[in-house]
Design a protein around this motif. Sequence first.
Motif, short mmCIF file in Angstrom:
data_model
loop_
_atom_site.label_atom_id
_atom_site.label_comp_id
_atom_site.label_asym_id
_atom_site.label_seq_id
_atom_site.Cartn_x
_atom_site.Cartn_y
_atom_site.Cartn_z
N ASP A 1 0.84 -1.19 0.00
CA ASP A 1 0.00 0.00 0.00
C ASP A 1 0.88 1.24 0.00
OD1 ASP A 1 -2.69 -0.49 -0.18
OD2 ASP A 1 -2.84 -1.13 1.90
N ALA B 1 -4.71 1.67 8.41
CA ALA B 1 -4.68 2.95 7.69
C ALA B 1 -5.11 2.67 6.26
CB ALA B 1 -3.28 3.56 7.73
N GLY B 2 -6.28 3.16 5.89
CA GLY B 2 -6.81 2.84 4.58
C GLY B 2 -7.06 4.08 3.75
N ARG B 3 -7.76 3.86 2.63
CA ARG B 3 -8.04 4.95 1.70
C ARG B 3 -8.91 6.02 2.32
NH1 ARG B 3 -11.42 2.80 -1.42
NH2 ARG B 3 -11.14 0.62 -0.90
N ASP B 4 -9.78 5.62 3.24
CA ASP B 4 -10.81 6.55 3.70
C ASP B 4 -10.69 6.94 5.17
OD1 ASP B 4 -12.36 6.50 1.17
OD2 ASP B 4 -12.45 4.39 1.66
N ALA B 5 -9.92 6.21 5.94
CA ALA B 5 -9.83 6.53 7.36
C ALA B 5 -8.62 5.86 7.99
CB ALA B 5 -11.09 6.08 8.09
#
Lengths: 143, 188
Positions: free
Chosen positions: B3, B65-69
Amino acid sequence: MTRYSGIHGLGIVDTGNATTVARVDGIIIDPVTATVVAIEARAGRSHSAVHWPDIAGFGDAVTVASPGAIRPADGRAAELRGARHDLLRKRVLTDAGDEIGRVVDIDFDPRTGTVTGLVTDNGTVDGARLMGCGSYAVVVRGR
Amino acid sequence: MSDLVRATDLLGRPVVTLGGEDVALVKDIVFASPGGRILGFTLAGRGAFAGPLSQALPWKLVHGAGRDAIMIDDGALPTRDALADRSEVHDGEVLGDVVLTDTGTALGTVTDVIVELGTEPRVVGYEIRTSEALPPAGRVGLIPLPDTMAASGEAVVVPAAITKHMADDLAAFGATVASFRARQGSTR
């Protein structure tokens, strides 16, 4: 399997006197156990709840065995009542931080109250993945 | 596939508990040193009038820890002092630095930091706006970060051979980083 939209607005019938005493107005879910803890009931302007153990059956009406089944929410149902813990229309985040949709409906087992699925605008998420529900999002396990 | 994200893309992301409550926004990223690991995030409150928060988010408390939050467990966050005395990405420590090769060519200026997420997140490269040395000048390129390099707050010095390992976008950069690392490993 019962879908919440299929019972929303249904009459809640007291089987003791065969009268409709309220209508289904919401569903209270414990996200930690992924179970339905109560159905919200509305009779005119009065809001109350039918706790899961007091529900006799789901069909063309939701049946209860006594008028006392319709009462103010208490215990876990009281804690989880309200917009903050309402799953419907909330964004769904995975615990990895990715948004995967928005809750449009809820599937549950009418015998046990287990939430079997969260229907989103982007497909159905297995109810067993449910982890939490707060004011910002419904959180589910895994990708 | 790992990622990879731009550090600035993480700024402003909501910090959300596993219970579904949004407790803060990412204000800044705190690095151990130039080119180092992510120590954590400083935070800002939610809402129009919310300012910096006194709490910080150390990476070890990040659940995902992702794309949106940025997802965290429920519970109290430590104060900012836990992350103090470190360079923040917005302090100009890296952004705006000139990227200079060890043979003295200015390749461009740093416009962003590329971070590899995961359980041990770290900086894997820089996004640069190229100079005339990498025509056409002014385009965006991604260069991998060498294991050892000098950084001063005005320039970072990289091996001249790094220009052979430049990618145009994040999708291609993952492979670039992998091949660059393999090459660095084989020369030692």
